[in-house]
Motif scaffolding. Structure first.
Motif, PDB file in Angstrom:
ATOM      1  N   LYS A  49       0.814  -1.212   0.000  1.00 47.41           N
ATOM      2  CA  LYS A  49       0.000   0.000   0.000  1.00 47.41           C
ATOM      3  C   LYS A  49       0.848   1.262   0.000  1.00 47.41           C
ATOM      4  O   LYS A  49       0.434   2.302  -0.535  1.00 47.41           O
ATOM      5  N   SER A  50       2.028   1.192   0.589  1.00 50.30           N
ATOM      6  CA  SER A  50       2.896   2.361   0.623  1.00 50.30           C
ATOM      7  C   SER A  50       3.450   2.729  -0.750  1.00 50.30           C
ATOM      8  O   SER A  50       3.936   3.841  -0.949  1.00 50.30           O
ATOM      9  N   GLN A  51       3.387   1.792  -1.705  1.00 48.61           N
ATOM     10  CA  GLN A  51       3.900   2.033  -3.053  1.00 48.61           C
ATOM     11  C   GLN A  51       2.832   2.553  -4.003  1.00 48.61           C
ATOM     12  O   GLN A  51       3.134   2.859  -5.153  1.00 48.61           O
ATOM     13  N   ILE A  52       1.586   2.630  -3.547  1.00 51.13           N
ATOM     14  CA  ILE A  52       0.483   3.040  -4.397  1.00 51.13           C
ATOM     15  C   ILE A  52      -0.151   4.304  -3.830  1.00 51.13           C
ATOM     16  O   ILE A  52      -0.369   4.415  -2.623  1.00 51.13           O
ATOM     17  N   ARG A  53      -0.452   5.221  -4.716  1.00 50.10           N
ATOM     18  CA  ARG A  53      -1.122   6.451  -4.307  1.00 50.10           C
ATOM     19  C   ARG A  53      -2.470   6.548  -5.022  1.00 50.10           C
ATOM     20  O   ARG A  53      -2.523   6.613  -6.250  1.00 50.10           O
ATOM     21  N   VAL A  54      -3.551   6.536  -4.259  1.00 49.61           N
ATOM     22  CA  VAL A  54      -4.878   6.792  -4.815  1.00 49.61           C
ATOM     23  C   VAL A  54      -5.118   8.287  -4.741  1.00 49.61           C
ATOM     24  O   VAL A  54      -5.150   8.860  -3.641  1.00 49.61           O
ATOM     25  N   SER A 123     -14.577   3.732  -8.584  1.00 48.76           N
ATOM     26  CA  SER A 123     -13.759   4.339  -9.635  1.00 48.76           C
ATOM     27  C   SER A 123     -12.617   5.129  -8.992  1.00 48.76           C
ATOM     28  O   SER A 123     -12.867   5.994  -8.147  1.00 48.76           O
ATOM     29  N   THR A 124     -11.393   4.853  -9.411  1.00 51.48           N
ATOM     30  CA  THR A 124     -10.228   5.547  -8.844  1.00 51.48           C
ATOM     31  C   THR A 124      -9.215   5.874  -9.929  1.00 51.48           C
ATOM     32  O   THR A 124      -9.181   5.235 -10.990  1.00 51.48           O
ATOM     33  N   VAL A 125      -8.426   6.861  -9.622  1.00 48.38           N
ATOM     34  CA  VAL A 125      -7.227   7.175 -10.409  1.00 48.38           C
ATOM     35  C   VAL A 125      -6.054   7.020  -9.461  1.00 48.38           C
ATOM     36  O   VAL A 125      -5.922   7.777  -8.492  1.00 48.38           O
ATOM     37  N   ARG A 126      -5.218   6.049  -9.690  1.00 45.98           N
ATOM     38  CA  ARG A 126      -4.109   5.778  -8.782  1.00 45.98           C
ATOM     39  C   ARG A 126      -2.817   5.577  -9.569  1.00 45.98           C
ATOM     40  O   ARG A 126      -2.852   5.265 -10.766  1.00 45.98           O
ATOM     41  N   TYR A 127      -1.704   5.741  -8.873  1.00 47.50           N
ATOM     42  CA  TYR A 127      -0.423   5.634  -9.560  1.00 47.50           C
ATOM     43  C   TYR A 127       0.635   5.106  -8.607  1.00 47.50           C
ATOM     44  O   TYR A 127       0.463   5.087  -7.375  1.00 47.50           O
ATOM     45  N   SER A 128       1.755   4.680  -9.205  1.00 50.14           N
ATOM     46  CA  SER A 128       2.883   4.141  -8.453  1.00 50.14           C
ATOM     47  C   SER A 128       4.172   4.565  -9.132  1.00 50.14           C
ATOM     48  O   SER A 128       4.246   4.638 -10.362  1.00 50.14           O
ATOM     49  N   ASP A 129       5.186   4.848  -8.317  1.00 51.63           N
ATOM     50  CA  ASP A 129       6.489   5.278  -8.828  1.00 51.63           C
ATOM     51  C   ASP A 129       7.573   4.587  -8.001  1.00 51.63           C
ATOM     52  O   ASP A 129       7.714   4.857  -6.811  1.00 51.63           O
ATOM     53  N   VAL A 136       0.294   4.944 -14.061  1.00 57.81           N
ATOM     54  CA  VAL A 136      -0.972   5.531 -13.650  1.00 57.81           C
ATOM     55  C   VAL A 136      -2.090   4.654 -14.212  1.00 57.81           C
ATOM     56  O   VAL A 136      -2.052   4.242 -15.376  1.00 57.81           O
ATOM     57  N   GLN A 137      -3.057   4.345 -13.365  1.00 58.22           N
ATOM     58  CA  GLN A 137      -4.150   3.444 -13.744  1.00 58.22           C
ATOM     59  C   GLN A 137      -5.488   4.123 -13.512  1.00 58.22           C
ATOM     60  O   GLN A 137      -5.773   4.612 -12.418  1.00 58.22           O
ATOM     61  N   TRP A 138      -6.283   4.154 -14.559  1.00 60.18           N
ATOM     62  CA  TRP A 138      -7.672   4.582 -14.455  1.00 60.18           C
ATOM     63  C   TRP A 138      -8.482   3.304 -14.205  1.00 60.18           C
ATOM     64  O   TRP A 138      -8.662   2.486 -15.119  1.00 60.18           O
ATOM     65  N   ASP A 139      -8.947   3.155 -12.981  1.00 61.18           N
ATOM     66  CA  ASP A 139      -9.509   1.885 -12.537  1.00 61.18           C
ATOM     67  C   ASP A 139     -11.031   1.970 -12.407  1.00 61.18           C
ATOM     68  O   ASP A 139     -11.552   2.781 -11.622  1.00 61.18           O
ATOM     69  N   THR A 153     -10.918  -0.129 -17.384  1.00 59.50           N
ATOM     70  CA  THR A 153      -9.681  -0.197 -16.610  1.00 59.50           C
ATOM     71  C   THR A 153      -8.508  -0.280 -17.576  1.00 59.50           C
ATOM     72  O   THR A 153      -8.435  -1.199 -18.392  1.00 59.50           O
ATOM     73  N   PHE A 154      -7.596   0.682 -17.464  1.00 56.82           N
ATOM     74  CA  PHE A 154      -6.440   0.720 -18.366  1.00 56.82           C
ATOM     75  C   PHE A 154      -5.317   1.483 -17.694  1.00 56.82           C
ATOM     76  O   PHE A 154      -5.514   2.186 -16.695  1.00 56.82           O
ATOM     77  N   GLN A 155      -4.095   1.375 -18.266  1.00 58.08           N
ATOM     78  CA  GLN A 155      -2.892   1.962 -17.683  1.00 58.08           C
ATOM     79  C   GLN A 155      -2.048   2.682 -18.735  1.00 58.08           C
ATOM     80  O   GLN A 155      -2.121   2.377 -19.925  1.00 58.08           O
ATOM     81  N   ALA A 156      -1.226   3.590 -18.225  1.00 57.92           N
ATOM     82  CA  ALA A 156      -0.106   4.147 -18.985  1.00 57.92           C
ATOM     83  C   ALA A 156       1.136   3.981 -18.119  1.00 57.92           C
ATOM     84  O   ALA A 156       1.145   4.410 -16.958  1.00 57.92           O
ATOM     85  N   ALA A 157       2.163   3.337 -18.657  1.00 60.68           N
ATOM     86  CA  ALA A 157       3.396   3.086 -17.912  1.00 60.68           C
ATOM     87  C   ALA A 157       4.543   3.839 -18.569  1.00 60.68           C
ATOM     88  O   ALA A 157       4.785   3.696 -19.776  1.00 60.68           O
ATOM     89  N   LEU A 158       5.248   4.659 -17.780  1.00 59.17           N
ATOM     90  CA  LEU A 158       6.395   5.429 -18.259  1.00 59.17           C
ATOM     91  C   LEU A 158       7.661   4.831 -17.665  1.00 59.17           C
ATOM     92  O   LEU A 158       7.868   4.890 -16.445  1.00 59.17           O
ATOM     93  N   HIS A 159       8.511   4.262 -18.509  1.00 59.57           N
ATOM     94  CA  HIS A 159       9.759   3.663 -18.055  1.00 59.57           C
ATOM     95  C   HIS A 159      10.883   4.694 -18.090  1.00 59.57           C
ATOM     96  O   HIS A 159      10.888   5.614 -18.914  1.00 59.57           O
ATOM     97  N   ARG A 160      11.842   4.494 -17.223  1.00 60.49           N
ATOM     98  CA  ARG A 160      12.955   5.439 -17.099  1.00 60.49           C
ATOM     99  C   ARG A 160      13.717   5.602 -18.407  1.00 60.49           C
ATOM    100  O   ARG A 160      14.267   6.669 -18.689  1.00 60.49           O
ATOM    101  N   ASN A 161      13.779   4.573 -19.236  1.00 60.66           N
ATOM    102  CA  ASN A 161      14.513   4.639 -20.501  1.00 60.66           C
ATOM    103  C   ASN A 161      13.708   5.285 -21.623  1.00 60.66           C
ATOM    104  O   ASN A 161      14.178   5.369 -22.756  1.00 60.66           O
ATOM    105  N   GLY A 162      12.490   5.736 -21.323  1.00 61.23           N
ATOM    106  CA  GLY A 162      11.671   6.398 -22.325  1.00 61.23           C
ATOM    107  C   GLY A 162      10.598   5.532 -22.943  1.00 61.23           C
ATOM    108  O   GLY A 162       9.752   6.032 -23.696  1.00 61.23           O
TER     109      GLY A 162
END
Length: 419
Positions: A49-54, A123-129, A136-139, A153-162
């Motif tokens: 839970k500490s890794q996820i932000r709603v 319905s939530t908008v939550r993300y993890s870094d 970021v997930q639109w849930d 329910t879908f996601q966008a994932a941004l990786h450090r390498n682009g």
């Protein structure tokens, strides 16, 4: 003012299972229910839970967006970003300056549509870094006034390498059937540059014009349950940090080096206005240190290093031809001798001037009562040495700050400006 891309810039890509865009990225389309698609999906439910932000605000409102800081530099079209703006409408705004047209350009949009997370408590908008990956997930979000169609329910994932990944878990309605009257419906990537142009009203005002220089559009018929799109970034001119790499790298084409800005660019990126203001397109130059110990003139080797300025004009002389000419023809000995004599004379004069100045200062300090030093000290005024003054200027934020739980703050933008 928003200007769509002209035909001189490539826009979009041909959608096959694997394709490439000359500016943006390689695109790999993952078909539904295969092993790779499952590996790309980031299951936030398995994280602590500490890794996820709603996001409390976005999860309970409609047509709003919030600024979120990244823990790493994310390369987007060659520009490194540390902040993004997450919108309830299924997209991320990647621009540095907010405006009323967030949906127009500079976005990462896994599924931009008129979603209303406030409809249901589920319905939530939550993300993890985690420092290398931002997700970021639109849930379980539903479309405004079409809530009965079911949750998305879908996601966008941004990786450090682009790398950017769009993941789709639940798509109850074909995307082509989503109405775009009240809100744009887009899937893909986009970037733009801004120019500040003089405006007639009021005087001295500037008009901001947004030019979209590239866009990737995805065939929405390919978006189904448990499908994914993976974008792998291509090298850009901006990544080259030296003139040599800028002009000779096989990874990029059309790059030019601007000595004034110390930047490599093709002129089509977010820094375009600065590139033009410093007259970089007219003449791009490099300074090379060429050590000519292996070159002989009249059978005598040249020991000293020479500094040669290479002027690189666009669509004219290339670096390879310059270097080949340099190797084929040695410089003229007479010109070298004359230049060396001039430089030696200037240096000698400067040395003599500095020595005389130091001698005069020493004499004044050691003989203060002698007439000439005493005369100068009497005539010295308080403003003999000029002072520098600095003035603080106010900075007005382009978005309102909203107090959240605890001591954390997030940037907040009214969603009425998202369309």
């Amino acid at each position: 003012q928003f200007v769509r891309p002209s035909t001189s810039y490539p826009v979009g890509i041909s959608l096959v299972d694997q394709s490439a865009d000359s500016i943006c990225c390689h695109l790999l389309i993952q078909k539904s229910h295969n092993r790779r698609t499952e590996d790309l999906w980031v299951d936030l439910n398995t994280l602590h839970k500490s890794q996820i932000r709603v996001h409390g605000i976005l999860s309970n409102t409609h047509r709003q967006a919030a600024r979120v800081a990244l823990s790493f530099d994310f390369p987007f079209y060659g520009h490194y970003l540390r902040q993004i703006i997450i919108a309830t409408g299924g997209f991320i705004f990647m621009g540095e300056i907010t405006h009323r047209m967030l949906t127009a350009t500079q976005y990462v949009a896994p599924l931009m549509a008129n979603f209303d997370p406030s409809f249901s408590k589920n319905s939530t908008v939550r993300y993890s870094d985690n420092g290398n990956l931002f997700v970021v997930q639109w849930d379980k979000v539903r479309l405004k006034d079409r809530e009965s169609e079911g949750p998305f329910t879908f996601q966008a994932a941004l990786h450090r390498n682009g790398t950017i990944v769009f993941n789709y878990r639940d798509i109850p309605l074909p995307v082509v059937k989503i109405n775009s009257t009240e809100h744009p419906v887009k899937v893909g990537l986009s970037d733009a540059f801004m120019e500040f142009l003089p405006s007639s009203q009021p005087p001295d005002a500037k008009r901001r014009t947004i030019y979209e220089y590239h866009r990737v559009e995805i065939d929405t018929t390919r978006i189904v349950n448990r499908s994914a799109f993976e974008f792998t970034p291509l090298p850009t001119c901006l990544q080259h940090t030296s003139c040599d790499l800028c002009l000779t790298s096989n990874l990029t084409t059309g790059c030019g080096w601007c000595n004034t800005l110390q930047r490599c660019s093709d002129g089509i990126d977010r820094h375009r206005q600065e590139w033009l203001e410093y007259n970089c397109p007219e003449e791009v130059s490099c300074i090379f240190h060429v050590y000519s110990t292996n070159i002989r003139i009249d059978n005598e080797p040249i020991v000293a290093a020479q500094i040669i300025m290479f002027q690189h004009h666009q669509n004219q002389q290339s670096l390879s031809s310059f270097l080949s000419d340099l190797q084929a023809g040695p410089p003229n000995q007479k010109g070298i001798t004359e230049n060396t004599a001039i430089i030696a004379g200037v240096v000698a004069a400067l040395v003599v001037l500095v020595a005389l100045t130091l001698l005069a200062v020493y004499y004044i300090n050691t003989h203060p009562t002698v007439a000439p030093p005493f005369y100068l000290m009497q005539r010295r005024t308080n403003n003999y040495w000029p002072s520098m003054k600095f003035r603080n200027q106010g900075c007005h934020s382009s978005y309102a700050e909203v107090e959240l739980g605890g001591h954390e703050k997030e940037g907040f933008i009214e969603a009425e400006q998202c369309c």
